[in-house]
Design a protein around this motif. Structure first.
Motif, PDB file in Angstrom:
ATOM      1  N   ARG A  64     -25.475 -17.788   8.781  1.00  0.00           N
ATOM      2  CA  ARG A  64     -26.732 -18.575   8.211  1.00  0.00           C
ATOM      3  C   ARG A  64     -25.870 -20.161   8.030  1.00  0.00           C
ATOM      4  O   ARG A  64     -24.735 -20.033   7.312  1.00  0.00           O
ATOM      5  CB  ARG A  64     -27.229 -18.251   6.875  1.00  0.00           C
ATOM      6  N   GLY A  65     -26.404 -20.853   8.387  1.00  0.00           N
ATOM      7  CA  GLY A  65     -25.623 -22.165   8.326  1.00  0.00           C
ATOM      8  C   GLY A  65     -26.351 -23.140   7.485  1.00  0.00           C
ATOM      9  O   GLY A  65     -27.536 -22.774   7.125  1.00  0.00           O
ATOM     10  N   TYR A  66     -25.908 -24.403   7.060  1.00  0.00           N
ATOM     11  CA  TYR A  66     -26.617 -25.168   5.967  1.00  0.00           C
ATOM     12  C   TYR A  66     -27.889 -25.508   6.650  1.00  0.00           C
ATOM     13  O   TYR A  66     -28.040 -25.923   7.634  1.00  0.00           O
ATOM     14  CB  TYR A  66     -25.785 -26.256   5.929  1.00  0.00           C
ATOM     15  N   GLY A  67     -29.092 -25.304   5.652  1.00  0.00           N
ATOM     16  CA  GLY A  67     -30.348 -25.751   5.906  1.00  0.00           C
ATOM     17  C   GLY A  67     -30.815 -24.629   7.120  1.00  0.00           C
ATOM     18  O   GLY A  67     -31.872 -25.062   7.592  1.00  0.00           O
ATOM     19  N   GLN A  68     -30.233 -23.646   7.549  1.00  0.00           N
ATOM     20  CA  GLN A  68     -30.537 -22.766   8.645  1.00  0.00           C
ATOM     21  C   GLN A  68     -31.150 -21.330   7.996  1.00  0.00           C
ATOM     22  O   GLN A  68     -30.661 -21.083   6.859  1.00  0.00           O
ATOM     23  CB  GLN A  68     -29.458 -22.643   9.653  1.00  0.00           C
ATOM     24  N   ASN A  69     -31.664 -20.690   8.710  1.00  0.00           N
ATOM     25  CA  ASN A  69     -32.037 -19.286   8.393  1.00  0.00           C
ATOM     26  C   ASN A  69     -31.111 -18.202   9.012  1.00  0.00           C
ATOM     27  O   ASN A  69     -30.345 -18.395   9.940  1.00  0.00           O
ATOM     28  CB  ASN A  69     -33.492 -18.824   8.581  1.00  0.00           C
ATOM     29  N   SER A  76     -20.427 -25.874   7.414  1.00  0.00           N
ATOM     30  CA  SER A  76     -20.736 -25.053   6.398  1.00  0.00           C
ATOM     31  C   SER A  76     -21.705 -23.934   6.711  1.00  0.00           C
ATOM     32  O   SER A  76     -22.674 -24.111   6.923  1.00  0.00           O
ATOM     33  CB  SER A  76     -20.988 -25.769   4.994  1.00  0.00           C
ATOM     34  N   TYR A  77     -21.014 -22.836   6.589  1.00  0.00           N
ATOM     35  CA  TYR A  77     -21.874 -21.513   7.168  1.00  0.00           C
ATOM     36  C   TYR A  77     -21.410 -20.156   6.578  1.00  0.00           C
ATOM     37  O   TYR A  77     -19.946 -20.323   5.900  1.00  0.00           O
ATOM     38  CB  TYR A  77     -22.090 -21.376   8.651  1.00  0.00           C
TER      39      TYR A  77
END
Lengths: 113, 121
Positions: A95-100, A31-32
């Motif tokens: 931006r991915g899940y839990g990413q910046n 997911s992104y």
């Protein structure tokens, strides 16, 4: 780790023609979100268009459309009917899940009269 | 709706001096970001706040850079002492919702300020 690649440092296009700016990305997240920003010489980053990884259709916003090819991990920006005011730097970001947010190096577009 | 405000717009300092930048996000935006954009490159995240807490500062050079967001609204970014390689545009951005718990929601879109162009001589 996330990574954005923009292989075109500079592009030229004739006014009123269409132009495609390339963007490929790398992520292991299922997911992104993918974003394109425009940065004119004034320096401010202007949001153009967004594509979610689960969106079935390619995103469109006025003269901007995103050619999303998930299997190839590409998210190219298409600008139709280029205008002189489109001359600017263009950044692809994701931006991915839990990413910046991670930004690519950018492409400088010059629209010729 | 007022946008993200930053000041100053331009700053020239000598190396080893200190400098501070200020950012006021869009009203109601919980998340605030500071980016460093070196000439010819894309922005690089330095620090992310959610309200007045730090979410991510993994790329902040903590020996010389510091940032705070008092009361969860305005933020300041400080460099002390500055080095030549700190010459860059410092961008502040804000978003409505926290930016680390999902990658497919447009609500996480960031709104950027005009930036502060720092030149270290």
């Amino acid at each position: 780790a996330q990574k954005i690649t923009q292989t075109q440092p500079g592009m030229f296009v004739q006014e009123k023609e269409a132009v495609t700016l390339d963007c490929t990305y790398d992520t292991s997240d299922p997911s992104y979100g993918l974003f394109w920003y425009k940065q004119p010489s004034s320096g401010e980053m202007i949001f153009l268009i967004y594509q979610g990884s689960y969106d079935q259709q390619n995103a469109t916003e006025g003269r901007y459309s995103l050619n999303f090819q998930k299997a190839r991990k590409s998210a190219n920006l298409v600008i139709s009917a280029s205008q002189l005011g489109d001359s600017a730097m263009y950044f692809c970001a994701m931006r991915g899940y839990g990413q910046n947010f991670v930004f690519g190096p950018g492409t400088r577009l010059s629209v010729l009269p | 709706e007022a946008g993200v405000a930053q000041s100053p717009r331009y700053k020239i300092i000598e190396k080893r001096q200190s400098v501070a930048f200020w950012c006021n996000p869009i009203s109601g935006h919980a998340t605030l970001y500071w980016y460093q954009q070196i000439l010819g490159q894309g922005p690089k995240l330095l620090i992310q706040f959610q309200n007045n807490g730090v979410v991510d500062d993994s790329q902040l050079p903590k020996d010389r850079f510091s940032a705070e967001r008092l009361k969860g609204v305005d933020s300041t970014l400080k460099i002390q002492p500055a080095k030549l390689e700190d010459s860059a545009v410092y961008l502040c951005a804000s978003s409505l919702v926290p930016g680390t718990d999902g990658g497919s929601q447009r609500e996480y879109e960031q709104y950027f300020g005009p930036g502060t162009r720092l030149t270290v001589t």
